[in-house]
Design a protein around this motif. Structure first.
Motif, PDB file in Angstrom:
ATOM      1  N   LYS A  17      -6.605  13.088  14.321  1.00  0.00           N
ATOM      2  CA  LYS A  17      -7.213  12.439  15.476  1.00  0.00           C
ATOM      3  C   LYS A  17      -8.731  12.416  15.269  1.00  0.00           C
ATOM      4  N   SER A  55      -1.176  13.670  11.231  1.00  0.00           N
ATOM      5  CA  SER A  55      -1.420  13.068  12.549  1.00  0.00           C
ATOM      6  C   SER A  55      -2.857  13.315  13.000  1.00  0.00           C
ATOM      7  N   PRO A 101      -7.162   7.371  11.934  1.00  0.00           N
ATOM      8  CA  PRO A 101      -6.347   8.120  12.907  1.00  0.00           C
ATOM      9  C   PRO A 101      -4.864   7.987  12.578  1.00  0.00           C
TER      10      PRO A 101
END
Length: 116
Positions: free
Chosen positions: A86, A84, A14
């Motif tokens: 997730k 970024s 993550p």
């Protein structure tokens, strides 16, 4: 022979980044709108991003500001820069070529797993 071949998937933590590539052959790449789609386990395939022949881009709300789609007509390749990341970005990512009323052309996909 028409082919779309995705690459660049893998396991990432993550917050990390990946760059996907979709190399095409057998089509006049510059005449196609290109798109990235994804399908998570147990879910329907969904749009991630598209880029037109003129370079206009469109993104799903869930990836805006984190993902960037681009194309290189000289290399017949479309890219997806994913930052970024997730856990909810985990999915098989597919490349699609579209040209008006012609049938859509899909790649076989590349798996992206976001996990610590």
């Amino acid at each position: 022979q028409v082919q779309l071949v995705e690459s660049g998937g893998g396991l990432v933590q993550p917050g990390g980044s990946l760059r996907l590539s979709c190399a095409t052959s057998g089509i006049t790449f510059s005449m196609y709108t290109m798109g990235w789609y994804r399908q998570a386990p147990g879910k329907q395939r969904e749009l991630v991003a598209t880029i037109t022949t003129g370079g206009t881009t469109n993104y799903a709300d869930s990836v805006k500001g984190r993902f960037t789609i681009s194309r290189d007509n000289a290399k017949n390749t479309v890219y997806l820069q994913m930052n970024s990341l997730k856990s909810e970005d985990t999915a098989v990512y597919y490349c699609k070529a579209n040209r008006g009323w012609y049938p859509d052309i899909w790649g076989r996909g590349t798996l992206v797993t976001v996990s610590s």
